[in-house]
Structures are given as C-alpha cells and as structure tokens.
Design an enzyme around this catalytic site. Structure first.
Site, short mmCIF file in Angstrom:
data_model
loop_
_atom_site.label_atom_id
_atom_site.label_comp_id
_atom_site.label_asym_id
_atom_site.label_seq_id
_atom_site.Cartn_x
_atom_site.Cartn_y
_atom_site.Cartn_z
N LYS A 39 0.86 -1.19 0.00
CA LYS A 39 0.00 0.00 0.00
C LYS A 39 0.89 1.24 0.00
CE LYS A 39 -4.33 0.88 2.45
NZ LYS A 39 -4.92 0.82 3.79
C1 E4P Z 1 -8.31 1.74 3.77
O1 E4P Z 1 -7.52 0.97 3.28
C2 E4P Z 1 -8.09 2.46 5.03
O2 E4P Z 1 -7.38 1.60 5.89
C3 E4P Z 1 -9.37 2.81 5.76
O3 E4P Z 1 -10.52 2.43 5.03
C4 E4P Z 1 -9.41 4.17 6.35
O4 E4P Z 1 -10.66 4.35 6.99
P1 E4P Z 1 -10.95 5.52 8.04
O5 E4P Z 1 -11.17 6.79 7.27
O6 E4P Z 1 -12.18 5.08 8.75
O7 E4P Z 1 -9.73 5.61 8.92
#
Ligand code: E4P
Length: 217
Positions: free
Chosen positions: A83
């Site tokens: 990522k």
């Molecule tokens: C996605 O890969 C992220 O880890 C995640 O969806 C972030 O979500 P949040 O905005 O609730 O922290």
C-alpha cells in the site's frame, strides 16, 4: 463484489473469514497502532489466515525509501499488496512495484484525477476514502461513481476498492455503483445482518411458538 476487512485485529478477521466473508484485508499505520502488534508479525499472521490480498502500508515518504520498505513487506507472504499513498513518490513506487509483478494498493485517493494516475501507474487497487470525503460535507460515493465511469470508459484494470467505509448504506451504495471491492471495519460487516423487522418478527415467532407448547428436539 469482494469484501475486504479493514482491520489488523486477527480475532475479528478469523471470525469473518471462517464464515467465508473475507476476500482480503486492508491495514494502515493507524490500524497497526490500534492492534498493539509488530507490523511484520501481525501481517504474517493475517496472510497465513486469509488467501486473498492483504494490504500492508509503507511509511516512507520518498520513492526510493518506499520501494525498499515495500520490497521488505512483499517478502512477508505471496498475498501481500503493497500500500502506497497517492503522492508523486507513491506513484513512482507503484510503477516500480507493478513492473516487478507486485500488487499495489494506492491509498488516500480523494479525486478522480488521482485515480486516473494510479491506474496509469499500474495499481492493482485504488482506494478512494469515502467516509473522509463525507466528513468534509461532500458525497464520497460520487467519487466512486466518477471513477467507475472513467475506468470503464478506458477498460482500466485497476480495481476500485471503496475505503473509509463507515456504514451499511456506504456498502449498499458502493455495490449499486459497481465498486469492485469494499473494505469495511468488522463492525460494519456484522451490522449488515441486522434489521429491526427481523428482530421484531423473530420475537413474535418465539412468543407464538411458546404458546404451542411444542418442542422440535
Ligand atoms: C483503507 O484501506 C483504510 O485503511 C481505511 O478504510 C481508512 O478508513 P478511516 O477513514 O475510517 O480511517
């Protein structure tokens, strides 16, 4: 539609995975912090449990350092998706990983323009953060819709991974639009099973059944 679980909580992943609800997992530095675990150790445990892609995020900000971190993360297991953030350095790292045949999830996407660049850089997944867009009083699902149209116009193969999902309605909206994947916290996935009329109906059935005085077993 694929379901990824957005957590590094291995007990929660196991519960959903045992029910066949898990097509992959996404983590990020905040979720690793929440787990209280070592990133390599917890990510390995998740990869051993789940056969689909498990996103592990780099924390360097400069492309060369991101590439070094991503290569280390990719060695954890064959189902790692590296990522990277949607920055110019992140796109540079994405291109380098994709050229090596590694899966990349480009995260922190907040515009269709960013999503086009991620697809051009060979991302396997683009992660638009819909909840965080809603937080600033825009409609996050509009972005999913825009990206769907654009990717379909040009047959881009990058999968749309709707992220920052906060509610059951988010999941339904993304499914209607045609997001390839939704990543949601375990609590959101579990609350998809709840309905007030299911509870009410079950309650009535139980009361009436008790009045019959019968037993099945
Ligand atoms: C996605 O890969 C992220 O880890 C995640 O969806 C972030 O979500 P949040 O905005 O609730 O922290």
């Amino acid at each position: 539609m694929k379901f990824f679980v957005d957590t590094a909580d291995t007990a929660a992943i196991k519960e959903l995975n045992d029910l066949g609800m898990v097509d992959g997992v996404t983590t990020n530095p905040s979720l690793i912090l929440k787990s209280g675990r070592d990133i390599i150790e917890v990510t390995k445990e998740i990869c051993d449990m789940v056969s689909g892609p498990v996103s592990a995020e780099v924390v360097a900000l400069e492309a060369k350092a991101m590439i070094a971190e991503g290569l280390k993360l990719s060695k954890i297991a064959p189902n790692i998706a590296i990522k990277v953030p949607l920055t110019w350095d992140g796109l540079t790292a994405c291109k380098a990983f994709a050229s090596e045949g590694l899966k990349v999830n480009v995260t922190l996407c907040f515009s269709a323009a960013q999503a086009i660049l991620a697809a051009k850089a060979g991302a396997a997944f683009i992660s638009p953060f819909i909840g965080r867009i809603d937080d600033i009083h825009y409609d996050g699902t509009d972005l999913i819709e825009d990206i769907r149209i654009i990717y379909d116009n040009y047959a881009f193969e990058t999968e749309i991974l709707a992220a920052s999902v906060r509610s059951v309605n988010h999941v339904i909206d993304c499914a209607k639009i045609g997001a390839d994947v939704v990543t949601a916290p375990p609590s959101v996935i579990k609350s998809m099973a709840s309905h007030v009329l299911t509870d009410k109906g079950l309650d009535q059935f139980m009361k009436d059944w008790a009045k019959t005085g019968q037993k099945i077993i």
